[in-house]
Write a protein that holds these residues in place. Sequence first.
Motif, PDB file in Angstrom:
ATOM      1  N   ALA A   1      -4.551  15.691   8.350  1.00  0.00           N
ATOM      2  CA  ALA A   1      -5.481  16.450   9.183  1.00  0.00           C
ATOM      3  C   ALA A   1      -4.904  16.599  10.590  1.00  0.00           C
ATOM      4  O   ALA A   1      -4.045  15.820  11.011  1.00  0.00           O
ATOM      5  CB  ALA A   1      -6.826  15.736   9.240  1.00  0.00           C
ATOM      6  N   ASN A   2      -5.407  17.584  11.311  1.00  0.00           N
ATOM      7  CA  ASN A   2      -5.068  17.839  12.716  1.00  0.00           C
ATOM      8  C   ASN A   2      -3.664  18.412  12.929  1.00  0.00           C
ATOM      9  O   ASN A   2      -3.283  18.679  14.063  1.00  0.00           O
ATOM     10  CB  ASN A   2      -5.208  16.582  13.587  1.00  0.00           C
TER      11      ASN A   2
ATOM     12  N   VAL B   1      -6.495   3.098  10.440  1.00  0.00           N
ATOM     13  CA  VAL B   1      -5.694   3.708   9.371  1.00  0.00           C
ATOM     14  C   VAL B   1      -4.221   3.314   9.430  1.00  0.00           C
ATOM     15  O   VAL B   1      -3.466   3.639   8.513  1.00  0.00           O
ATOM     16  CB  VAL B   1      -5.792   5.261   9.395  1.00  0.00           C
TER      17      VAL B   1
ATOM     18  N   LEU C   1     -11.506  23.221  12.852  1.00  0.00           N
ATOM     19  CA  LEU C   1     -12.232  21.967  13.042  1.00  0.00           C
ATOM     20  C   LEU C   1     -13.448  22.281  13.904  1.00  0.00           C
ATOM     21  O   LEU C   1     -13.307  22.839  14.996  1.00  0.00           O
ATOM     22  CB  LEU C   1     -11.323  20.945  13.752  1.00  0.00           C
TER      23      LEU C   1
ATOM     24  N   GLU D   1      -8.961  10.426   3.555  1.00  0.00           N
ATOM     25  CA  GLU D   1      -8.547   9.314   4.400  1.00  0.00           C
ATOM     26  C   GLU D   1      -7.033   9.396   4.665  1.00  0.00           C
ATOM     27  O   GLU D   1      -6.258   9.569   3.722  1.00  0.00           O
ATOM     28  CB  GLU D   1      -8.907   7.997   3.681  1.00  0.00           C
ATOM     29  N   PRO D   2      -6.596   9.238   5.938  1.00  0.00           N
ATOM     30  CA  PRO D   2      -5.155   9.279   6.198  1.00  0.00           C
ATOM     31  C   PRO D   2      -4.466   8.073   5.556  1.00  0.00           C
ATOM     32  O   PRO D   2      -4.826   6.928   5.835  1.00  0.00           O
ATOM     33  CB  PRO D   2      -5.062   9.190   7.738  1.00  0.00           C
TER      34      PRO D   2
ATOM     35  N   GLY E   1      -7.494  16.134  17.300  1.00  0.00           N
ATOM     36  CA  GLY E   1      -7.877  17.342  16.581  1.00  0.00           C
ATOM     37  C   GLY E   1      -8.595  18.344  17.478  1.00  0.00           C
ATOM     38  O   GLY E   1      -8.390  19.544  17.381  1.00  0.00           O
TER      39      GLY E   1
ATOM     40  N   ARG F   1      -5.857  24.452  10.217  1.00  0.00           N
ATOM     41  CA  ARG F   1      -7.192  24.327   9.622  1.00  0.00           C
ATOM     42  C   ARG F   1      -8.258  24.273  10.712  1.00  0.00           C
ATOM     43  O   ARG F   1      -8.049  23.610  11.741  1.00  0.00           O
ATOM     44  CB  ARG F   1      -7.268  23.054   8.769  1.00  0.00           C
TER      45      ARG F   1
ATOM     46  N   ALA G   1      -3.616  11.933  12.521  1.00  0.00           N
ATOM     47  CA  ALA G   1      -4.483  12.554  11.516  1.00  0.00           C
ATOM     48  C   ALA G   1      -5.884  11.949  11.567  1.00  0.00           C
ATOM     49  O   ALA G   1      -6.861  12.590  11.178  1.00  0.00           O
ATOM     50  CB  ALA G   1      -3.885  12.363  10.123  1.00  0.00           C
ATOM     51  N   ALA G   2      -5.987  10.701  12.058  1.00  0.00           N
ATOM     52  CA  ALA G   2      -7.292  10.028  12.113  1.00  0.00           C
ATOM     53  C   ALA G   2      -8.021  10.296  13.416  1.00  0.00           C
ATOM     54  O   ALA G   2      -9.232  10.114  13.498  1.00  0.00           O
ATOM     55  CB  ALA G   2      -7.102   8.518  11.947  1.00  0.00           C
ATOM     56  N   CYS G   3      -7.288  10.738  14.452  1.00  0.00           N
ATOM     57  CA  CYS G   3      -7.877  10.819  15.799  1.00  0.00           C
ATOM     58  C   CYS G   3      -8.622  12.130  16.020  1.00  0.00           C
ATOM     59  O   CYS G   3      -8.000  13.196  16.083  1.00  0.00           O
ATOM     60  CB  CYS G   3      -6.789  10.675  16.855  1.00  0.00           C
ATOM     61  N   PRO G   4      -9.953  12.084  16.150  1.00  0.00           N
ATOM     62  CA  PRO G   4     -10.690  13.331  16.347  1.00  0.00           C
ATOM     63  C   PRO G   4     -10.385  13.968  17.700  1.00  0.00           C
ATOM     64  O   PRO G   4     -10.420  15.195  17.830  1.00  0.00           O
ATOM     65  CB  PRO G   4     -12.156  12.904  16.251  1.00  0.00           C
TER      66      PRO G   4
END
Lengths: 127, 113, 247
Positions: free
Chosen positions: C94-95, C214, A9, C72-73, C163, A7, C157-160
Amino acid sequence: MNKPYVRPLSKTSWFLTQPRYKRYMAREVTCLFIFAYTFLLIMGLKRLAEGPDAFNAFVQALGSPLGVLFNLSVLIAAVYHSTTWFNVTPQAMPIQRGEEFVPGKIIIGAHYALWAVVSLIVLILGV
Amino acid sequence: MAKSNKPIFWGLFAAGGTVTAFVTPALALVTLFAAMRFNMDMFTYDAIHAFAANWLGKLVIFGIILLSLWHAAHRTRVTVHDFGVRADGLVAIVVYALAGIGTLLTLVYLLRI
Amino acid sequence: MSERQIQLEVLRYNPETDSEPRYQTYSVPCLNEWVVLDALNYVKDNLDPTLSYRWSCHMAVCGSCGMMINGEPKLACKAFIHEYTDQIRVDPMANFPIERDLVTSVEDFIAKLASVKPYLIPKEDKPISAGEFKQTPAELKKFKQYTLCINCMLCYAACPQYGLVPEFLGPAAISMAHRYNQDSRDGGRDQRQEVIATDTGVWECSFVGACSEVCPKHVDPAGALQQVKVASTIDWYKEHLMPWMKK
């Protein structure tokens, strides 16, 4: 079949996706205010070294609407920096006494107390 | 993978973050009061000069400015990356150069007082 | 037992037919006591057997059912329906790349976890006849919280930063390294530092703190990473400014 989908970002707007990321960016951006303010202090030192007239002109310039607005925004950013900084100290520097770790609230509280004392000293010296 | 050299800057960032957390709000409050002229007797040339004229005062001022600069410089480097700029090497040079110049100027001005 | 009709919006992706993922909405009669995983199981059993997702224990122990619930994870087995409105959106973590529907690729994390040597490396070899390695309750407490990690990857999944920079070793792997570094029976810190005290190791972290927020097991990876930074910084200053001080 293996065809994983990655996905996208956004590198420039990822922090808008979650409130906690916005709070993080607000915390990080405080450094720009502190950076600018520190240069203001250096400017003040320069004027101080140049003598009373130069220094008084510097204080005069601080009083312009722009100067007041700048100082006010620095104050807000600096307070936000202080609270976010102190609130995470137990995570970065936990203290173990005997078997148990000192509760985070006590470490944070000690920082806030010291902050109050230091602020008082600065205010007494400066005012 | 080689070990990172970021600890040099991070050490200053962490020490500076602690120092600015303790003093910058109060300093900003003092300069705000001075700017708004709540009291003409405060923030006078004589008082500030007397503080900066002795070596202990100089040391305190230098310590606060040095650490604030390097704290802010390092966090700016990270923040620029967070805003999507992928030029970390160049950004690092610019922000650390700014902090370095600020540090030098502080030394020069303090020695002139 | 009250029943609610929930609109469960699930991101679907079939690598054989789809070029990109799309949402599919299922109307699920949920009991208020249910968790989101129960709703997914209902879909699988009654509405759409093609829906793919991972789960096993249904009690926040196995760490398989991590997914994004309303962005939200969360572990699907720990996300109670009664905490949500009638519209719930479910995405894969996510990520991570999506393999199929809610199933993501975990290879990257497994490789990173293995790279930090997450096991005891004794300081010196000791024959079994010499007895056990003893540890006081205080020494145990130093690292105990990190042993609660179930490798669910919600922190990733929470860590930008993970990502944005996929090379980043990430929260769970580095806190697991910290867990062994903190263990009085361990002597492997120097080996682990070679992996974690690097630019794509702990220094990619900027202390967003989302990982700890999270974590379903209340581990504090963010704290572990800051402690690793402090220790690595002390190492660096010792090594470069005081070379006569050998560790």
